[in-house]
Design a protein around this motif. Structure first.
Motif, PDB file in Angstrom:
ATOM      1  N   GLY A   1       0.878  -1.357   0.134  1.00 28.49           N
ATOM      2  CA  GLY A   1       0.008  -0.179   0.017  1.00 28.49           C
ATOM      3  C   GLY A   1       0.774   1.254  -0.029  1.00 28.49           C
ATOM      4  N   VAL A   2       2.052   1.282  -0.727  1.00 27.84           N
ATOM      5  CA  VAL A   2       3.103   2.374  -0.609  1.00 27.84           C
ATOM      6  C   VAL A   2       3.365   2.770  -2.322  1.00 27.84           C
ATOM      7  CG1 VAL A   2       4.058   1.625   1.625  1.00 27.84           C
ATOM      8  CG2 VAL A   2       5.120   1.108  -0.489  1.00 27.84           C
ATOM      9  N   ASN A   3       3.856   3.762  -2.413  1.00 26.85           N
ATOM     10  CA  ASN A   3       4.530   4.051  -3.777  1.00 26.85           C
ATOM     11  C   ASN A   3       5.889   3.636  -3.671  1.00 26.85           C
ATOM     12  OD1 ASN A   3       6.039   6.260  -2.928  1.00 26.85           O
ATOM     13  ND2 ASN A   3       4.551   7.665  -2.864  1.00 26.85           N
ATOM     14  N   ARG A   4       6.693   3.865  -4.897  1.00 22.71           N
ATOM     15  CA  ARG A   4       7.850   3.114  -5.188  1.00 22.71           C
ATOM     16  C   ARG A   4       8.976   3.967  -4.133  1.00 22.71           C
ATOM     17  NH1 ARG A   4       8.542   0.033  -9.806  1.00 22.71           N
ATOM     18  NH2 ARG A   4      10.664  -0.362  -8.834  1.00 22.71           N
ATOM     19  N   THR A   5       8.803   5.263  -4.161  1.00 23.61           N
ATOM     20  CA  THR A   5       9.609   5.895  -3.338  1.00 23.61           C
ATOM     21  C   THR A   5       9.649   5.567  -1.875  1.00 23.61           C
ATOM     22  OG1 THR A   5       9.569   8.051  -4.594  1.00 23.61           O
ATOM     23  CG2 THR A   5      10.334   8.269  -2.566  1.00 23.61           C
ATOM     24  N   ASP A   6       8.267   5.256  -1.525  1.00 20.30           N
ATOM     25  CA  ASP A   6       8.098   4.804  -0.072  1.00 20.30           C
ATOM     26  C   ASP A   6       8.610   3.309   0.250  1.00 20.30           C
ATOM     27  OD1 ASP A   6       6.662   7.254   0.208  1.00 20.30           O
ATOM     28  OD2 ASP A   6       4.541   6.040   0.467  1.00 20.30           O
ATOM     29  N   LEU A   7       8.680   2.549  -0.952  1.00 21.78           N
ATOM     30  CA  LEU A   7       9.118   1.323  -0.755  1.00 21.78           C
ATOM     31  C   LEU A   7      10.655   1.368  -0.716  1.00 21.78           C
ATOM     32  CD1 LEU A   7       8.761  -1.776  -0.832  1.00 21.78           C
ATOM     33  CD2 LEU A   7       9.164  -1.639  -3.535  1.00 21.78           C
ATOM     34  N   ARG A   8      11.290   2.125  -1.526  1.00 18.23           N
ATOM     35  CA  ARG A   8      12.737   2.525  -1.431  1.00 18.23           C
ATOM     36  C   ARG A   8      13.078   2.855   0.063  1.00 18.23           C
ATOM     37  NH1 ARG A   8      17.550   1.521  -1.136  1.00 18.23           N
ATOM     38  NH2 ARG A   8      19.009   3.222  -2.119  1.00 18.23           N
TER      39      ARG A   8
END
Length: 174
Positions: free
Chosen positions: A36-43
């Motif tokens: 439930g996150v975006n790619r920057t959040d995942l990084r």
């Protein structure tokens, strides 16, 4: 020795590297959706899950984000239960950011099987072959890092000067 020519082998390495990158990218996109996150959040979570305790400014520097973008990202991840912010025990004026146990558990569920199978995949390689693989991967990473700097310095098409603003303020500016 392989029956492929050196030119063909180089082409195959490039194609395999590109296919690998596409597979990793697709998996990370699916993992971000699952969390439930975006790619920057995942990084950001990836950085924190290495065991790193860092400050918001440290994350901003590593991710190339402005102060405002980091604050918004940390707010999202904290609301989702993926991280905590607390006063630094050595300097109470500073804040430290840590991944939660729930975030670590979710990451293990998603990425643990890949790590386990990856160890099995490389088990048959000799130490010399593994050194060669590490060398190739290190060189490939440094190549991308050099070109990341290059494209961050180049204004986006049709937007003169935007590249300089983006470089100063992070990737979400411009």
């Amino acid at each position: 020795m392989s029956s492929y020519s050196l030119i063909e082998l180089r082409r195959r390495v490039g194609a395999a590297a590109q296919a690998h990158q596409a597979a990793v990218d697709a998996f990370d996109e699916a993992a971000a959706v699952r969390l439930g996150v975006n790619r920057t959040d995942l990084r950001c979570l990836e950085i924190l899950l290495t065991g790193t305790t860092t400050s918001p400014s440290g994350l901003g520097k590593e991710l190339g984000l402005s102060t405002g973008s980091v604050t918004a990202m940390l707010d999202r991840l904290e609301r989702a239960g993926h991280l905590t912010r607390a006063p630094d025990p050595r300097d109470r004026r500073r804040v430290v950011v840590r991944a939660t146990a729930d975030a670590a558990h979710a990451a293990r569920e998603l990425y643990g099987p890949i790590a386990d199978e990856g160890l099995q995949e490389i088990a048959g390689y000799t130490a010399e072959e593994l050194e060669l693989l590490v060398d190739f991967l290190d060189r490939a990473r440094r190549l991308y890092e050099r070109h990341l700097v290059r494209i961050r310095r180049t204004p986006p098409a049709g937007r003169p000067g935007a590249g300089e603003r983006a470089l100063r303020a992070g990737p979400e500016a411009g």
